[in-house]
Design a protein around this motif. Structure first.
Motif, PDB file in Angstrom:
ATOM      1  N   LYS A  16       0.844  -1.184   0.000  1.00  0.00           N
ATOM      2  CA  LYS A  16       0.000   0.000   0.000  1.00  0.00           C
ATOM      3  C   LYS A  16       0.879   1.234   0.000  1.00  0.00           C
ATOM      4  CE  LYS A  16      -4.052  -1.958   2.114  1.00  0.00           C
ATOM      5  NZ  LYS A  16      -5.108  -1.782   3.077  1.00  0.00           N
ATOM      6  N   THR A  29      -3.786   3.255  -2.380  1.00  0.00           N
ATOM      7  CA  THR A  29      -3.906   2.332  -3.492  1.00  0.00           C
ATOM      8  C   THR A  29      -3.096   1.062  -3.262  1.00  0.00           C
ATOM      9  OG1 THR A  29      -4.160   4.195  -4.967  1.00  0.00           O
ATOM     10  CG2 THR A  29      -3.553   2.108  -5.977  1.00  0.00           C
ATOM     11  N   GLN A  31      -1.084  -1.731  -4.900  1.00  0.00           N
ATOM     12  CA  GLN A  31      -0.362  -1.823  -6.166  1.00  0.00           C
ATOM     13  C   GLN A  31       0.328  -3.177  -6.253  1.00  0.00           C
ATOM     14  OE1 GLN A  31       2.965   0.953  -6.579  1.00  0.00           O
ATOM     15  NE2 GLN A  31       2.066   1.589  -8.514  1.00  0.00           N
ATOM     16  N   TRP A  44       0.309  -2.353 -11.416  1.00  0.00           N
ATOM     17  CA  TRP A  44      -1.140  -2.523 -11.492  1.00  0.00           C
ATOM     18  C   TRP A  44      -1.824  -1.816 -10.342  1.00  0.00           C
ATOM     19  CZ3 TRP A  44      -3.053  -5.064 -15.685  1.00  0.00           C
ATOM     20  CH2 TRP A  44      -2.164  -5.846 -16.416  1.00  0.00           C
ATOM     21  N   ASP A  45      -2.862  -1.069 -10.642  1.00  0.00           N
ATOM     22  CA  ASP A  45      -3.736  -0.460  -9.649  1.00  0.00           C
ATOM     23  C   ASP A  45      -4.917  -1.416  -9.488  1.00  0.00           C
ATOM     24  OD1 ASP A  45      -5.794   0.933  -8.335  1.00  0.00           O
ATOM     25  OD2 ASP A  45      -5.116   2.855  -9.133  1.00  0.00           O
ATOM     26  N   ARG A  47      -7.518  -1.334  -7.529  1.00  0.00           N
ATOM     27  CA  ARG A  47      -8.859  -0.739  -7.413  1.00  0.00           C
ATOM     28  C   ARG A  47      -9.429  -0.398  -8.777  1.00  0.00           C
ATOM     29  NH1 ARG A  47      -7.650   2.641  -2.123  1.00  0.00           N
ATOM     30  NH2 ARG A  47      -7.852   0.905  -0.696  1.00  0.00           N
ATOM     31  N   LYS A  48      -8.571   0.068  -9.690  1.00  0.00           N
ATOM     32  CA  LYS A  48      -9.029   0.404 -11.039  1.00  0.00           C
ATOM     33  C   LYS A  48      -9.030  -0.811 -11.959  1.00  0.00           C
ATOM     34  CE  LYS A  48      -7.544   5.189 -10.826  1.00  0.00           C
ATOM     35  NZ  LYS A  48      -6.629   6.210 -11.360  1.00  0.00           N
ATOM     36  N   SER A  52      -1.236   0.887 -14.222  1.00  0.00           N
ATOM     37  CA  SER A  52      -1.040   2.321 -14.084  1.00  0.00           C
ATOM     38  C   SER A  52       0.244   2.781 -14.765  1.00  0.00           C
ATOM     39  CB  SER A  52      -1.017   2.722 -12.610  1.00  0.00           C
ATOM     40  OG  SER A  52       0.010   2.037 -11.924  1.00  0.00           O
TER      41      SER A  52
END
Length: 140
Positions: A16, A29, A31, A44-45, A47-48, A52
């Motif tokens: 985090k 976030t 990651q 990589w995100d 949550r999205k 990224s």
């Protein structure tokens, strides 16, 4: 092909991160970092649900990833080099071991910032995780 492990070992690590560099926060976030045989590293995100950043500094396939235990940074290993990157954006910091002559299969960074690699054929190397760190080769 993308190889991934959900651990602190080679290939993938999660942490985090807050918007302020080098400071963790509980509500930030998540990651994940992955390395691939196409010589790219993706941040990589989760949550999205998408990458990224895509890092393209390596010329050969990514063989190992390792998180630095104290810095918000990670190292990536390929056949031609070991590189150090800053999180959360993947900014390139420096080459750690340039032009090694072995295929690295695993890598770890300990609490003192020492990088250890496991190489094809059972050999390995140990070096400091800083620019210009001395290297000790381990043979079988």
């Amino acid at each position: 092909m993308i190889r991934m492990e959900l651990s602190f070992g080679a290939r993938v690590a999660a942490r985090k991160l807050s918007a302020k560099r080098n400071s963790p926060a509980p509500h930030t976030t998540l990651q994940v970092i992955s390395g691939s045989h196409d010589s790219t590293i993706r941040l990589w995100d989760l949550r999205k649900g998408k990458a990224s950043a895509v890092l393209t500094h390596h010329k050969k396939s990514i063989r190992a990833l390792a998180m630095h235990p104290h810095e918000f940074a990670f190292a990536s290993a390929s056949a031609e080099n070991i590189k150090k990157w800053a999180l959360p954006d993947g900014d390139f910091l420096h080459n750690m071991l340039s032009q090694q002559r072995a295929i690295i299969n695993s890598m770890a960074i300990n609490q003192d910032g020492v990088v250890a690699t496991g190489e094809r054929g059972g050999a390995g190397a140990v070096a400091r995780a800083r620019r210009g760190g001395s290297v000790v080769k381990l043979g079988v």
